[in-house]
Design a protein around this motif. Structure first.
Motif, PDB file in Angstrom:
ATOM      1  N   ARG A 118      53.649  31.752  16.862  1.00  0.00           N
ATOM      2  CA  ARG A 118      53.347  32.051  18.266  1.00  0.00           C
ATOM      3  C   ARG A 118      52.393  33.233  18.396  1.00  0.00           C
ATOM      4  N   ALA A 119      52.435  34.153  17.410  1.00  0.00           N
ATOM      5  CA  ALA A 119      51.541  35.314  17.434  1.00  0.00           C
ATOM      6  C   ALA A 119      50.166  34.987  16.868  1.00  0.00           C
ATOM      7  N   GLY A 120      49.991  33.759  16.382  1.00  0.00           N
ATOM      8  CA  GLY A 120      48.703  33.364  15.815  1.00  0.00           C
ATOM      9  C   GLY A 120      48.529  33.757  14.368  1.00  0.00           C
ATOM     10  N   GLY A 121      49.643  34.080  13.696  1.00  0.00           N
ATOM     11  CA  GLY A 121      49.567  34.481  12.300  1.00  0.00           C
ATOM     12  C   GLY A 121      50.002  33.383  11.353  1.00  0.00           C
ATOM     13  N   THR A 122      49.934  33.666  10.068  1.00  0.00           N
ATOM     14  CA  THR A 122      50.363  32.728   9.051  1.00  0.00           C
ATOM     15  C   THR A 122      51.302  33.438   8.069  1.00  0.00           C
ATOM     16  N   VAL A 123      52.218  32.679   7.494  1.00  0.00           N
ATOM     17  CA  VAL A 123      53.154  33.231   6.518  1.00  0.00           C
ATOM     18  C   VAL A 123      52.657  32.898   5.113  1.00  0.00           C
ATOM     19  N   ALA A 124      52.465  33.931   4.302  1.00  0.00           N
ATOM     20  CA  ALA A 124      51.974  33.728   2.939  1.00  0.00           C
ATOM     21  C   ALA A 124      53.031  33.073   2.072  1.00  0.00           C
ATOM     22  N   GLY A 125      54.284  33.445   2.294  1.00  0.00           N
ATOM     23  CA  GLY A 125      55.347  32.883   1.487  1.00  0.00           C
ATOM     24  C   GLY A 125      56.605  33.711   1.592  1.00  0.00           C
ATOM     25  N   LEU A 126      57.587  33.323   0.801  1.00  0.00           N
ATOM     26  CA  LEU A 126      58.917  33.909   0.854  1.00  0.00           C
ATOM     27  C   LEU A 126      59.185  34.765  -0.379  1.00  0.00           C
ATOM     28  N   VAL A 127      59.770  35.936  -0.158  1.00  0.00           N
ATOM     29  CA  VAL A 127      60.284  36.785  -1.233  1.00  0.00           C
ATOM     30  C   VAL A 127      61.794  36.861  -1.063  1.00  0.00           C
ATOM     31  N   LEU A 128      62.522  36.440  -2.079  1.00  0.00           N
ATOM     32  CA  LEU A 128      63.979  36.503  -2.048  1.00  0.00           C
ATOM     33  C   LEU A 128      64.442  37.720  -2.835  1.00  0.00           C
ATOM     34  N   THR A 129      65.224  38.568  -2.200  1.00  0.00           N
ATOM     35  CA  THR A 129      65.716  39.774  -2.854  1.00  0.00           C
ATOM     36  C   THR A 129      67.187  39.630  -3.209  1.00  0.00           C
ATOM     37  N   ARG A 130      67.646  40.531  -4.106  1.00  0.00           N
ATOM     38  CA  ARG A 130      69.050  40.590  -4.505  1.00  0.00           C
ATOM     39  C   ARG A 130      69.557  39.251  -5.025  1.00  0.00           C
ATOM     40  N   THR A 131      68.731  38.609  -5.817  1.00  0.00           N
ATOM     41  CA  THR A 131      69.114  37.329  -6.400  1.00  0.00           C
ATOM     42  C   THR A 131      69.889  37.544  -7.702  1.00  0.00           C
ATOM     43  N   HIS A 132      70.626  36.519  -8.100  1.00  0.00           N
ATOM     44  CA  HIS A 132      71.427  36.578  -9.326  1.00  0.00           C
ATOM     45  C   HIS A 132      71.033  35.397 -10.211  1.00  0.00           C
ATOM     46  N   VAL A 147      54.366  38.390   4.710  1.00  0.00           N
ATOM     47  CA  VAL A 147      55.268  38.199   3.582  1.00  0.00           C
ATOM     48  C   VAL A 147      56.686  38.250   4.139  1.00  0.00           C
ATOM     49  N   LEU A 148      57.385  37.129   4.052  1.00  0.00           N
ATOM     50  CA  LEU A 148      58.718  37.013   4.631  1.00  0.00           C
ATOM     51  C   LEU A 148      59.762  37.381   3.577  1.00  0.00           C
ATOM     52  N   VAL A 149      60.589  38.367   3.885  1.00  0.00           N
ATOM     53  CA  VAL A 149      61.603  38.854   2.956  1.00  0.00           C
ATOM     54  C   VAL A 149      62.979  38.399   3.430  1.00  0.00           C
ATOM     55  N   SER A 150      63.765  37.884   2.489  1.00  0.00           N
ATOM     56  CA  SER A 150      65.120  37.424   2.826  1.00  0.00           C
ATOM     57  C   SER A 150      65.989  37.506   1.582  1.00  0.00           C
ATOM     58  N   THR A 151      67.281  37.539   1.800  1.00  0.00           N
ATOM     59  CA  THR A 151      68.220  37.315   0.708  1.00  0.00           C
ATOM     60  C   THR A 151      68.557  35.822   0.709  1.00  0.00           C
ATOM     61  N   PRO A 152      69.241  35.336  -0.335  1.00  0.00           N
ATOM     62  CA  PRO A 152      69.595  33.908  -0.363  1.00  0.00           C
ATOM     63  C   PRO A 152      70.746  33.541   0.577  1.00  0.00           C
ATOM     64  N   GLU A 153      71.280  34.511   1.297  1.00  0.00           N
ATOM     65  CA  GLU A 153      72.406  34.234   2.178  1.00  0.00           C
ATOM     66  C   GLU A 153      72.006  33.294   3.317  1.00  0.00           C
ATOM     67  N   PRO A 154      72.895  32.363   3.702  1.00  0.00           N
ATOM     68  CA  PRO A 154      72.568  31.394   4.766  1.00  0.00           C
ATOM     69  C   PRO A 154      72.102  32.034   6.068  1.00  0.00           C
ATOM     70  N   ASP A 169      74.308  29.457  -8.622  1.00  0.00           N
ATOM     71  CA  ASP A 169      74.047  28.023  -8.510  1.00  0.00           C
ATOM     72  C   ASP A 169      73.141  27.703  -7.325  1.00  0.00           C
ATOM     73  N   ILE A 170      72.640  28.742  -6.646  1.00  0.00           N
ATOM     74  CA  ILE A 170      71.708  28.552  -5.528  1.00  0.00           C
ATOM     75  C   ILE A 170      70.311  28.323  -6.077  1.00  0.00           C
ATOM     76  N   SER A 171      69.665  27.271  -5.618  1.00  0.00           N
ATOM     77  CA  SER A 171      68.293  26.991  -6.038  1.00  0.00           C
ATOM     78  C   SER A 171      67.328  27.742  -5.132  1.00  0.00           C
ATOM     79  N   HIS A 172      66.667  28.736  -5.670  1.00  0.00           N
ATOM     80  CA  HIS A 172      65.722  29.522  -4.869  1.00  0.00           C
ATOM     81  C   HIS A 172      64.515  28.699  -4.408  1.00  0.00           C
TER      82      HIS A 172
END
Length: 300
Positions: A161-175, A139-146, A179-182
């Motif tokens: 490279r580690a042989g894993g998979t990413v389930a998806g993105l969680v964006l924190t501290r959103t408003h 589970v990849l966690v990020s803010t909307p910041e560039p 005008d940012i499209s998540h």
């Protein structure tokens, strides 16, 4: 996604809410009746130690990875249905660890708990990359910041490279009014958007209260989003009526007359009746709980 039970909670950069996401996701799953273990696999810069009020001679993941102790001796109960396996805070102990032992730790916890959440350190090192491949999904966690989004690309590459998979993105501290499209941010990373966690003033209050947000302010916007994330990952449906009823919610830390949370050191196994097997030793978690999350969110 209910077939996936071990998740690495990772981020490309520090300070995006990774540990807060780990704790609140785990607590939300515990509130739903799932048995959860959260593991601090940031071996060099431990963040979860304060949750269990460790004493200098406490057993930690460092002792397990040094081959000196079994994982159940480094397992501490946070609240009903949820335990933590913290890393140590001493550099000498860290120097004796073998990160490869995480494979056995994850395997053992997988067989005992419904969900295992690995709180992965930021940066690029062997001990950071290894958990990305050990989990069923990341589970990849990020803010909307560039800058945070850009660093997320590196974590996606490291996971591959580690042989894993990413389930998806969680964006924190959103408003909500931004005008940012998540969804567009997730599309840029070629990932599904699992959840957006809105900025919530109760989040910082919960830190100083030493209580996960989903228990501290269960009907707030961020807590609701964390429960939705838990439901998405576990493949369960939320009962909206139950969300408003917080009386006796499982997962809420116990408290004493001085309003301190209680953490209980417990064996990792349970008997058929669901009771803890073996002896338990109770410890009191004080303001270290708050400082642990604060440190995590400033990310070293």
């Amino acid at each position: 996604m209910s077939h996936e039970t071990v998740y690495s909670i990772a981020s490309g950069k520090g300070g995006v809410g990774k540990t807060t996401t780990t704790v609140n996701l785990g607590t939300a799953l515990a509130q739903a009746g799932k048995r959860v273990a959260i593991v601090d696999v940031d071996l060099g810069m431990a963040n979860l130690a304060g949750f269990v009020s460790l004493t200098p001679d406490s057993t930690t993941l460092h002792d397990v990875l040094a081959g000196n102790e079994p994982v159940e001796d480094a397992t501490y109960r946070l609240a009903e249905n949820i335990v933590a396996v913290p890393s140590g805070i001493g550099l000498d102990e860290y120097a004796e660890t073998s990160p490869e032992g995480l494979r056995d730790v994850v395997s053992e916890l997988r067989s005992t708990y419904d969900y295992v959440l690995l709180d992965v350190g930021a940066g690029i090192s062997h001990e950071t990359i290894l958990p990305l491949g050990l989990a069923d999904a990341v589970v990849l966690v990020s803010t909307p910041e560039p800058a945070a989004i850009q660093d997320s690309r590196k974590t996606i590459e490291l996971t591959a490279r580690a042989g894993g998979t990413v389930a998806g993105l969680v964006l924190t501290r959103t408003h909500p009014g931004s005008d940012i499209s998540h969804p567009d941010l997730a599309d840029r990373l070629d990932l599904p958007l699992l959840e957006t966690i809105p900025e919530d003033s109760a989040a910082r209050e919960s830190v100083y209260a030493g209580t996960p947000l989903v228990a501290y302010e269960p009907n707030g916007p961020a807590a609701t989003a964390y429960r939705h994330l838990a439901a998405e990952l576990a493949g369960i449906e939320l009962d909206e009526d139950d969300e408003a009823d917080t009386t006796g919610e499982p997962g809420e830390p116990e408290s004493t007359d001085t309003d301190t949370a209680t953490a209980e050191h417990t064996d990792a196994t349970e008997n058929e009746d669901g009771d803890d097997s073996g002896s338990t030793a109770e410890t009191t978690a004080t303001d270290d709980i708050s400082s642990a999350i604060t440190e995590a969110e400033s990310d070293h």
